[in-house]
Design a protein around this motif. Structure first.
Motif, PDB file in Angstrom:
ATOM      1  N   LEU A 186     -64.486 -62.014 -11.930  1.00  0.00           N
ATOM      2  CA  LEU A 186     -64.901 -61.173 -10.808  1.00  0.00           C
ATOM      3  C   LEU A 186     -66.120 -60.359 -11.206  1.00  0.00           C
ATOM      4  CD1 LEU A 186     -61.453 -59.901  -9.453  1.00  0.00           C
ATOM      5  CD2 LEU A 186     -62.731 -61.976  -8.867  1.00  0.00           C
ATOM      6  N   LEU A 187     -67.118 -60.334 -10.348  1.00  0.00           N
ATOM      7  CA  LEU A 187     -68.374 -59.639 -10.617  1.00  0.00           C
ATOM      8  C   LEU A 187     -68.712 -58.689  -9.484  1.00  0.00           C
ATOM      9  CD1 LEU A 187     -70.577 -62.573 -11.960  1.00  0.00           C
ATOM     10  CD2 LEU A 187     -70.191 -60.424 -13.164  1.00  0.00           C
ATOM     11  N   GLN A 188     -69.230 -57.530  -9.853  1.00  0.00           N
ATOM     12  CA  GLN A 188     -69.775 -56.630  -8.843  1.00  0.00           C
ATOM     13  C   GLN A 188     -70.996 -57.274  -8.182  1.00  0.00           C
ATOM     14  OE1 GLN A 188     -68.541 -53.968  -7.665  1.00  0.00           O
ATOM     15  NE2 GLN A 188     -67.196 -53.092  -9.234  1.00  0.00           N
ATOM     16  N   ASN A 189     -71.236 -56.878  -6.940  1.00  0.00           N
ATOM     17  CA  ASN A 189     -72.384 -57.360  -6.185  1.00  0.00           C
ATOM     18  C   ASN A 189     -73.174 -56.149  -5.706  1.00  0.00           C
ATOM     19  OD1 ASN A 189     -73.915 -58.253  -3.720  1.00  0.00           O
ATOM     20  ND2 ASN A 189     -72.980 -60.215  -4.277  1.00  0.00           N
ATOM     21  N   SER A 190     -74.485 -56.245  -5.771  1.00  0.00           N
ATOM     22  CA  SER A 190     -75.307 -55.105  -5.361  1.00  0.00           C
ATOM     23  C   SER A 190     -75.149 -54.775  -3.881  1.00  0.00           C
ATOM     24  CB  SER A 190     -76.786 -55.379  -5.678  1.00  0.00           C
ATOM     25  OG  SER A 190     -77.238 -56.538  -5.008  1.00  0.00           O
ATOM     26  N   ALA A 191     -74.658 -55.740  -3.092  1.00  0.00           N
ATOM     27  CA  ALA A 191     -74.537 -55.525  -1.649  1.00  0.00           C
ATOM     28  C   ALA A 191     -73.258 -54.781  -1.273  1.00  0.00           C
ATOM     29  CB  ALA A 191     -74.584 -56.869  -0.915  1.00  0.00           C
ATOM     30  N   PHE A 192     -72.210 -54.868  -2.115  1.00  0.00           N
ATOM     31  CA  PHE A 192     -70.956 -54.165  -1.817  1.00  0.00           C
ATOM     32  C   PHE A 192     -70.232 -53.897  -3.130  1.00  0.00           C
ATOM     33  CE2 PHE A 192     -70.251 -58.713  -1.476  1.00  0.00           C
ATOM     34  CZ  PHE A 192     -69.150 -58.928  -2.284  1.00  0.00           C
ATOM     35  N   SER A 193     -69.357 -52.900  -3.110  1.00  0.00           N
ATOM     36  CA  SER A 193     -68.681 -52.471  -4.327  1.00  0.00           C
ATOM     37  C   SER A 193     -67.252 -53.011  -4.376  1.00  0.00           C
ATOM     38  CB  SER A 193     -68.652 -50.940  -4.395  1.00  0.00           C
ATOM     39  OG  SER A 193     -68.005 -50.496  -5.555  1.00  0.00           O
ATOM     40  N   ILE A 194     -66.847 -53.508  -5.530  1.00  0.00           N
ATOM     41  CA  ILE A 194     -65.491 -54.000  -5.744  1.00  0.00           C
ATOM     42  C   ILE A 194     -64.681 -52.947  -6.493  1.00  0.00           C
ATOM     43  CG2 ILE A 194     -64.087 -55.765  -6.904  1.00  0.00           C
ATOM     44  CD1 ILE A 194     -66.443 -57.666  -6.685  1.00  0.00           C
ATOM     45  N   ASP A 195     -63.481 -52.681  -6.036  1.00  0.00           N
ATOM     46  CA  ASP A 195     -62.518 -51.900  -6.810  1.00  0.00           C
ATOM     47  C   ASP A 195     -61.912 -52.887  -7.802  1.00  0.00           C
ATOM     48  OD1 ASP A 195     -60.209 -50.709  -7.846  1.00  0.00           O
ATOM     49  OD2 ASP A 195     -59.749 -49.649  -5.983  1.00  0.00           O
ATOM     50  N   MET A 196     -62.434 -52.913  -9.047  1.00  0.00           N
ATOM     51  CA  MET A 196     -62.099 -53.977  -9.979  1.00  0.00           C
ATOM     52  C   MET A 196     -60.620 -53.997 -10.331  1.00  0.00           C
ATOM     53  SD  MET A 196     -63.499 -56.623 -11.381  1.00  0.00           S
ATOM     54  CE  MET A 196     -65.263 -56.281 -11.333  1.00  0.00           C
ATOM     55  N   GLY A 197     -60.010 -52.808 -10.497  1.00  0.00           N
ATOM     56  CA  GLY A 197     -58.590 -52.773 -10.800  1.00  0.00           C
ATOM     57  C   GLY A 197     -57.757 -53.436  -9.720  1.00  0.00           C
TER      58      GLY A 197
END
Length: 351
Positions: free
Chosen positions: A293-304
């Protein structure tokens, strides 16, 4: 430009291990990780037939009375300092099983698109502006580590339920990151700042202390089941442009064999989680491997939460009494709990 313009410093590489080159007459570093022992040898350098510079790293998972597992990692650079390819092989001790070779062509169009997306989130929140060449190199490191973790998790996790063997996936990728951190080239730049992981901050965030297994782990109860998180392995990305942190979590099952959970988490130059993956091994059950799973500059992921959801989607609904069903159903919560605490445990320092 001669191949001498790209080189690896074994002096620098040795400093990235707690006890330096302490084994095999000074030719290797022997170290502990997550209740297991490993060895990495000094990097070797060669020039290939197509005039690239190859840096090679041999590694062992030391298995006591059994034959060691072996990993070989190879990074290929052009003479101008461009990282063009990474390869890795893994061989199991005793039975001699060799996983299919893994390789990533970092000059391929599909890889370049993925690296560009990673570079976009590397500098968010950074104390200082990242050198573009360092950002590109670290973007390639993040791509390579994620893909290698995914590849070898699927191969190794289906073998014997050995937490040290499973943890070798994370160890080998930390070693690759350390190797690339130690490469000097025309594209190198001084490290101006770097992310730092604090285990004390993690203890505060998760609400437990490393007071188990000679203070190398923490044991805690959650929803009437017991778990153990081991101290973390850490490696800074080239130029301080990121950080990798990994741990092994045991689902403690009493007289039954523990389940093993490996978390591999990547941070950007600002100390924000941008990459995550989980590999879970359960005796006599299908393994669980989440996507990278990777963060994207267009939207934020709650990685946990995202990693917990990815684990949840792969769990069986019932593992039966002997399988410690309730403890396994609680694993997504344990993943999220640990990743959330890890997210609060990184600060950025100026070099």
């Amino acid at each position: 430009m001669s191949s001498n313009s790209v080189s690896v410093s074994n002096d620098q590489l040795g400093k990235l291990y707690d006890h330096g080159w302490n084994d095999k007459g000074g030719d290797a570093a022997k170290f502990d990780s997550e209740d297991s022992q490993y060895r990495v040898y000094k990097a070797k350098t060669a020039t290939t037939n197509d005039n690239r510079i190859r840096f090679e790293l041999d590694q062992d998972h030391i298995r006591g009375g059994a034959t060691d597992d072996h990993v070989n990692a190879r990074a290929y650079f052009l003479a101008d300092g461009t990282l063009s390819e990474v390869r890795m092989t893994w061989e199991a001790g005793n039975d001699g099983y060799q996983a299919p070779d893994w390789a990533i062509d970092l000059a391929a169009d599909v890889a370049e698109v993925a690296v560009d997306a990673i570079v976009d989130v590397l500098s968010e929140g950074a104390l200082v502006e990242l050198d573009p060449e360092i950002a590109e190199l670290t973007g390639k490191v993040v791509k390579a580590v994620g893909d290698a973790c995914n590849w070898f998790s699927k191969e190794i996790v289906k073998l014997s339920d050995d937490g040290g063997r499973l943890n070798m996936i994370a160890v080998a990728n930390h070693n690759l990151n350390k190797l690339l951190f130690s490469v000097q080239s025309p594209k190198s730049a001084p490290m101006l700042a770097y992310p730092v992981f604090s285990e004390q901050s993690f203890e505060q965030a998760i609400g437990h202390s490393f007071n188990d297994k000679d203070n190398e782990a923490m044991e805690y109860e959650s929803h009437d089941s017991n778990y153990r998180t081991w101290r973390f392995d850490k490696s800074v990305c080239p130029g301080g442009a990121g950080l990798y942190v990994s741990t092994k979590i045991d689902h403690i099952r009493g007289e039954n064999k523990d389940d093993h959970i490996i978390l591999m988490i990547g941070y950007n130059a600002g100390g924000r989680i941008i990459q995550g993956q989980v590999a879970i091994q359960m005796k006599n059950e299908d393994p669980i491997i989440t996507p990278v799973l990777l963060q994207n500059s267009a939207f934020s992921i709650d990685m946990g939460k995202a990693l917990a959801d990815a684990v949840q989607s792969r769990l069986k609904s019932d593992y039966g009494f002997d399988g410690s069903n309730s403890g396994r159903q609680n694993i997504p919560h344990i993943v999220e709990k640990n990743v959330d605490a890890m997210a609060k445990s990184v600060t950025v320092r100026k070099a």
